[in-house]
Design an enzyme around this catalytic site. Structure first.
Site, mmCIF file in Angstrom:
data_model
loop_
_atom_site.group_PDB
_atom_site.id
_atom_site.type_symbol
_atom_site.label_atom_id
_atom_site.label_comp_id
_atom_site.label_asym_id
_atom_site.label_seq_id
_atom_site.Cartn_x
_atom_site.Cartn_y
_atom_site.Cartn_z
ATOM 1 N N HIS A 77 -7.429 7.038 12.471
ATOM 2 C CA HIS A 77 -8.580 6.654 11.654
ATOM 3 C C HIS A 77 -8.099 5.737 10.535
ATOM 4 O O HIS A 77 -6.905 5.612 10.264
ATOM 5 C CB HIS A 77 -9.300 7.881 11.088
ATOM 6 C CG HIS A 77 -8.531 8.608 10.029
ATOM 7 N ND1 HIS A 77 -7.616 9.588 10.304
ATOM 8 C CD2 HIS A 77 -8.543 8.485 8.674
ATOM 9 C CE1 HIS A 77 -7.098 10.048 9.173
ATOM 10 N NE2 HIS A 77 -7.657 9.391 8.173
ATOM 11 N N HIS A 108 0.824 -1.206 0.000
ATOM 12 C CA HIS A 108 0.000 0.000 0.000
ATOM 13 C C HIS A 108 0.861 1.262 0.000
ATOM 14 O O HIS A 108 1.803 1.397 0.783
ATOM 15 C CB HIS A 108 -0.923 0.007 1.218
ATOM 16 C CG HIS A 108 -1.984 1.048 1.123
ATOM 17 N ND1 HIS A 108 -3.141 0.873 0.402
ATOM 18 C CD2 HIS A 108 -2.050 2.302 1.631
ATOM 19 C CE1 HIS A 108 -3.885 1.954 0.489
ATOM 20 N NE2 HIS A 108 -3.249 2.844 1.218
ATOM 21 N N TYR A 142 -16.363 3.290 -2.432
ATOM 22 C CA TYR A 142 -15.062 3.451 -1.790
ATOM 23 C C TYR A 142 -14.812 2.316 -0.802
ATOM 24 O O TYR A 142 -15.540 2.144 0.178
ATOM 25 C CB TYR A 142 -14.979 4.810 -1.093
ATOM 26 C CG TYR A 142 -13.553 5.291 -0.958
ATOM 27 C CD1 TYR A 142 -12.900 5.852 -2.058
ATOM 28 C CD2 TYR A 142 -12.858 5.159 0.228
ATOM 29 C CE1 TYR A 142 -11.596 6.283 -1.957
ATOM 30 C CE2 TYR A 142 -11.548 5.591 0.338
ATOM 31 C CZ TYR A 142 -10.917 6.150 -0.767
ATOM 32 O OH TYR A 142 -9.615 6.565 -0.670
ATOM 33 N N GLU A 170 -8.138 15.567 7.452
ATOM 34 C CA GLU A 170 -8.304 14.918 6.146
ATOM 35 C C GLU A 170 -9.763 15.003 5.717
ATOM 36 O O GLU A 170 -10.660 14.578 6.443
ATOM 37 C CB GLU A 170 -7.878 13.453 6.237
ATOM 38 C CG GLU A 170 -8.106 12.663 4.952
ATOM 39 C CD GLU A 170 -8.005 11.167 5.187
ATOM 40 O OE1 GLU A 170 -6.866 10.662 5.238
ATOM 41 O OE2 GLU A 170 -9.063 10.506 5.338
ATOM 42 N N HIS A 197 -4.135 5.154 10.595
ATOM 43 C CA HIS A 197 -3.090 6.167 10.689
ATOM 44 C C HIS A 197 -3.574 7.336 11.537
ATOM 45 O O HIS A 197 -4.755 7.674 11.546
ATOM 46 C CB HIS A 197 -2.637 6.651 9.302
ATOM 47 C CG HIS A 197 -3.748 7.026 8.372
ATOM 48 N ND1 HIS A 197 -4.588 6.109 7.793
ATOM 49 C CD2 HIS A 197 -4.150 8.237 7.912
ATOM 50 C CE1 HIS A 197 -5.453 6.713 7.005
ATOM 51 N NE2 HIS A 197 -5.220 8.021 7.071
#
Length: 393
Positions: free
Chosen positions: A341, A266, A319, A310, A303
């Site tokens: 989150h 990722h 999504y 964000e 993270h």
């Protein structure tokens, strides 16, 4: 901007006489950033660009902001906002989120043209969620379509002319907005590792000349630290530029021309960056092949965004990381700095073995806390902050 363009009728040298066929003198205007120390353009007007006949207050829509306190994640359903009939792309905007560096709004237009408008606070980057039309500017006409970012430099007089109803997501900076520095050479050219090139940036191709007298222009500016508006009336129409050249002008960039960067495991959000301003960045997450390590987890790891808030605006597909949360097309998620989150718990296992994500989202990360505008407060889903506690929901 990152490269030079010349449009229309310009003289062979800067700051020399330039006359029309009847011998009249065109008026040269330098439009430049950072006090003559950065990008600029020279515009040649038929009239006098500073000839005002009146200046009165323009009452903006509600610009109030409410702190995110107590601190929690937020889900805002922008498609539930009511704009009434005949909203235009300028006066119809409703403030969703903002701080002293950037303001995020939303508007759904009809097909009426907006008033002439100029943002004297900073550049605007308007994402076109859906719709088509043109943006008429002092530099010329820029067509727009679904998936475009429309970049309008600070103090550019322009108006939106939709050819069909349009859903627009204006990101209004208190600064300038540019391609990230790491994508550019020290002379400004987009480099080989950049996910797009100059071929993908589309500016005006010819001048736009419009006649008129006593022409009103709505100007957004600052006064006493507040965002305010003034209606300025010009003796002649601002669209009187016969030619211009330089590295500062409006342009569009479509997400279909962005080349996503992927990896064996990722990749961090920074590989999805498309633009940057002062104290914020803009990224786009687009349909792409995903991680190909045999033990890869395609959705993001949890993270802690310790330095930034964000904001994700979900505009296409389903999504992956938000499945089960209530997020849908037209949703915004706000994940503030100060806590960890990441994906919904069930989304992690569900993503294993995936080789492609068909999803689209526009992300704004800010390095100062965001507050909620009246538009955001009007369409909040109060249950969102607690959805991670549901385990596999």
């Amino acid at each position: 901007m990152v490269y030079y363009r010349s449009v229309g009728d310009v003289p062979p040298k800067r700051h020399i006489q330039h006359r029309d066929p009847e011998g009249g003198l065109y008026r040269e205007e330098l439009m430049g950033e950072e006090g003559f120390s950065s990008d600029s353009a020279l515009l040649y007007h038929q009239g006098v660009p500073s000839a005002l006949t009146n200046s009165v207050v323009w009452e903006l829509s509600d610009q109030s902001r409410t702190p995110n306190h107590p601190l929690k994640a937020r889900h805002l359903r922008l498609h539930d906002l009511d704009f009434g009939a005949g909203a235009d792309a300028v006066t119809g905007r409703r403030l969703v989120l903002g701080n002293n560096d950037v303001r995020i709004a939303y508007v759904v237009t009809g097909t009426d043209a907006s008033p002439l408008y100029r943002n004297a606070i900073g550049d605007e980057c308007v994402y076109v969620e859906s719709g088509a039309g043109t943006v008429e500017t002092v530099f010329g006409v820029v067509p727009y379509r679904t998936g475009d970012y429309v970049l309008v430099p600070r103090a550019t007089t322009h108006r939106w002319v939709p050819s069909e109803p349009s859903r627009l997501y204006p990101i209004e900076a208190n600064s300038h907005i540019h391609p990230p520095k790491r994508y550019r050479s020290r002379f400004g050219q987009l480099l080989e590792h950049a996910p797009y090139s100059e071929r993908d940036l589309h500016g005006p191709g010819e001048p736009l000349l419009v006649e008129g007298t006593d022409v009103e222009v709505l100007v957004k500016h600052r006064a006493g630290g507040a965002v305010v508006g003034t209606t300025m009336t010009y003796a002649t129409h601002p669209f009187d530029v016969v030619g211009w050249d330089g590295c500062l002008y409006p342009y569009t960039f479509n997400v279909d021309d962005y080349m996503p960067i992927t990896g064996k495991i990722h990749q961090p959000p920074t590989v999805h960056q498309v633009f940057e301003g002062w104290n914020f960045v803009i990224c786009n997450f687009l349909p792409r092949k995903v991680d190909y390590h045999e033990l890869a987890i395609p959705v993001p790891y949890y993270h802690s965004n310790v330095d930034s808030d964000e904001v994700m605006f979900y505009v296409g597909g389903d999504y992956e990381a938000r499945k089960g949360s209530g997020i849908d097309l037209g949703s915004i998620s706000l994940h503030p700095g100060g806590y960890a989150h990441g994906p919904q718990p069930a989304a992690i296992e569900a993503s294993l073995g995936a080789d492609r994500f068909d999803e689209s989202a526009v992300m704004v990360d800010t390095f100062a806390p965001l507050e909620l505008g009246e538009g955001g407060l009007a369409v909040e889903d109060p249950a969102y902050a607690w959805t991670w506690a549901g385990g596999t929901t």
